[in-house]
Design an enzyme around this catalytic site. Structure first.
Site, mmCIF file in Angstrom:
data_model
loop_
_atom_site.group_PDB
_atom_site.id
_atom_site.type_symbol
_atom_site.label_atom_id
_atom_site.label_comp_id
_atom_site.label_asym_id
_atom_site.label_seq_id
_atom_site.Cartn_x
_atom_site.Cartn_y
_atom_site.Cartn_z
ATOM 1 C CG HIS A 64 -2.161 -0.848 1.011
ATOM 2 N ND1 HIS A 64 -3.445 -0.354 1.119
ATOM 3 C CD2 HIS A 64 -2.304 -2.160 0.692
ATOM 4 C CE1 HIS A 64 -4.319 -1.314 0.885
ATOM 5 N NE2 HIS A 64 -3.641 -2.432 0.629
ATOM 6 C CG ASP A 65 5.052 3.270 1.624
ATOM 7 O OD1 ASP A 65 4.572 4.419 1.735
ATOM 8 O OD2 ASP A 65 6.270 3.051 1.568
ATOM 9 C CB VAL A 68 -0.291 6.018 -2.324
ATOM 10 C CG1 VAL A 68 -0.691 7.488 -2.240
ATOM 11 C CG2 VAL A 68 -1.541 5.146 -2.504
ATOM 12 C CG ASP A 72 6.817 8.207 -0.102
ATOM 13 O OD1 ASP A 72 5.973 7.376 0.288
ATOM 14 O OD2 ASP A 72 6.520 9.362 -0.468
ATOM 15 C CB SER A 74 3.651 8.566 2.105
ATOM 16 O OG SER A 74 3.289 7.570 1.166
ATOM 17 C CG ASN A 89 -4.445 2.891 2.748
ATOM 18 O OD1 ASN A 89 -4.154 2.035 1.920
ATOM 19 N ND2 ASN A 89 -4.121 4.164 2.595
ATOM 20 C CG HIS A 186 -4.135 -12.043 -1.875
ATOM 21 N ND1 HIS A 186 -5.110 -11.624 -2.763
ATOM 22 C CD2 HIS A 186 -3.665 -10.904 -1.285
ATOM 23 C CE1 HIS A 186 -5.202 -10.309 -2.712
ATOM 24 N NE2 HIS A 186 -4.340 -9.849 -1.832
ATOM 25 C CB THR A 187 -0.004 -17.829 -0.528
ATOM 26 O OG1 THR A 187 0.051 -19.162 -0.054
ATOM 27 C CG2 THR A 187 1.272 -17.118 -0.120
ATOM 28 C CG ASP A 238 -3.726 -20.684 0.675
ATOM 29 O OD1 ASP A 238 -4.493 -21.659 0.507
ATOM 30 O OD2 ASP A 238 -2.493 -20.753 0.503
ATOM 31 C CB SER A 241 -0.956 -23.894 3.341
ATOM 32 O OG SER A 241 -0.826 -23.396 2.020
ATOM 33 C CG ASP A 246 1.803 -22.870 0.166
ATOM 34 O OD1 ASP A 246 0.907 -22.067 -0.185
ATOM 35 O OD2 ASP A 246 1.588 -23.779 0.989
#
Length: 323
Positions: A64-65, A68, A72, A74, A89, A186-187, A238, A241, A246
């Site tokens: 996310h940093d 945008v 840095d 922010s 966020n 997203h695992t 996931d 696991s 993985d």
């Protein structure tokens, strides 16, 4: 003319990225603060041992940093109008880990190591602690002096179509392969029922479930997120696991078991589907090792987006506020 202009812009972005990556370098603090990376690692490990779910939190915080104003730091600034308070966020975690590492580093090497670099290092360490790969993180970023919640509108959303996801990633110099590879994060991690329950009960206002969801997985999700139930209840991204880094996430998407709509739609686009297929394979097979090779490359690319270097920005004394 538009096609020519677009090609020129893409080429310019690639050249700019290559220059930035050359100016960031491995071991940037080897002389000025040789213990910096070890301090970050030990801090992340300490928090991870108390709560392993902090790992995906740190990884998401870094993502996310970078999306945008570039990588840095922010996102770390506190304040009612700061970036971290944008609706995009909601639920970000891990601020206390970065603050902890920063305070320890400041005690050893005051005014030397940026919060942006600490965040990039922490994201790497979080992946490694989750049985994922490790990699050398090029450092040398400086901290930005602007943090505004109004600038987060370009963040990827779980409601985005694949075409919109592609556009948002491309705007940051990331291609379709990077898109799928980075979503492989997203695992590990969780999401709230409120971000996908519409897929379970009233998809496109039909009163039915999203037909792309595997039937047995649909029943599992409906049990976890009852109709009109607690929208803040957490569900693993996931199912197989959730605490291990993985390739089972890709297998789930292939089999119709993606939790977020934006994840599952990767299987419907020819370009992204081929990448998912390549990664899915056998969870313990050679294709899983390939993901372990490709993910660090994509993370280094992500971590180089629009960074401040040289005399730009500042080195914050405290990560949550400007100097």
């Amino acid at each position: 003319m538009n096609a020519i202009l677009l090609s020129f812009l893409i080429m310019f972005m690639m050249i700019t990225l290559a220059v930035i990556q050359a100016q960031l370098r491995n071991g940037f603090y080897s002389s000025s603060c040789p213990s910096a990376e070890a301090i970050v690692r030990s801090t992340v490990e300490s928090h991870f041992n108390k709560d392993p779910t902090i790992a995906p939190g740190l990884l998401r915080l870094h993502f996310h940093d970078c999306f945008v104003q570039g990588c840095d730091g922010s996102i770390l600034i506190a304040g009612s109008s700061a970036e971290r308070n944008a609706v995009q966020n909601i639920g970000l975690r891990g601020f206390e880990v970065i603050d902890d590492a920063k305070s320890q580093i400041e005690a050893t090497c005051p005014g030397v190591v940026s919060c942006a670099d600490i965040l990039a290092l922490a994201a790497r360490d979080a992946v490694h602690l989750s049985d994922g790969p490790s990699w050398l993180v090029p450092t040398g970023r400086r901290d930005g002096r602007i943090s505004s919640s109004t600038q987060s509108s370009n963040m990827p959303s779980p409601l985005d179509s694949v075409s919109v996801q592609k556009q948002k990633f491309s705007a940051k110099g990331l291609d379709d392969h990077d898109l799928v590879t980075l979503l492989g994060a997203h695992t590990i991690g969780q999401t709230d029922c409120r971000f996908f329950s519409y897929r379970l009960y009233n998809f496109t206002t039909t009163g039915n479930a999203d037909p792309t969801i595997n039937q047995s997985f649909l029943e599992l999700l409906q049990a976890q997120c009852p109709k009109n139930g607690d929208g803040l209840r957490k569900v693993a991204l996931d199912k197989d696991s959730p605490a291990k880094f993985d390739v089972s996430y890709f297998k789930n998407v292939r089999d119709g078991s993606g939790v977020l709509e934006s994840d599952q739609r990767l299987w419907e686009d020819a370009g992204t589907k081929s990448v998912v297929q390549n990664y899915a394979g056998n969870i313990r097979g050679i294709l899983g090792l390939r993901f372990e090779f490709e993910f660090p490359k994509a993370m280094i690319k992500l971590s180089s987006i629009e960074v401040k270097i040289g005399s730009e920005g500042e080195i914050r004394k405290v990560c949550s506020k400007f100097n």
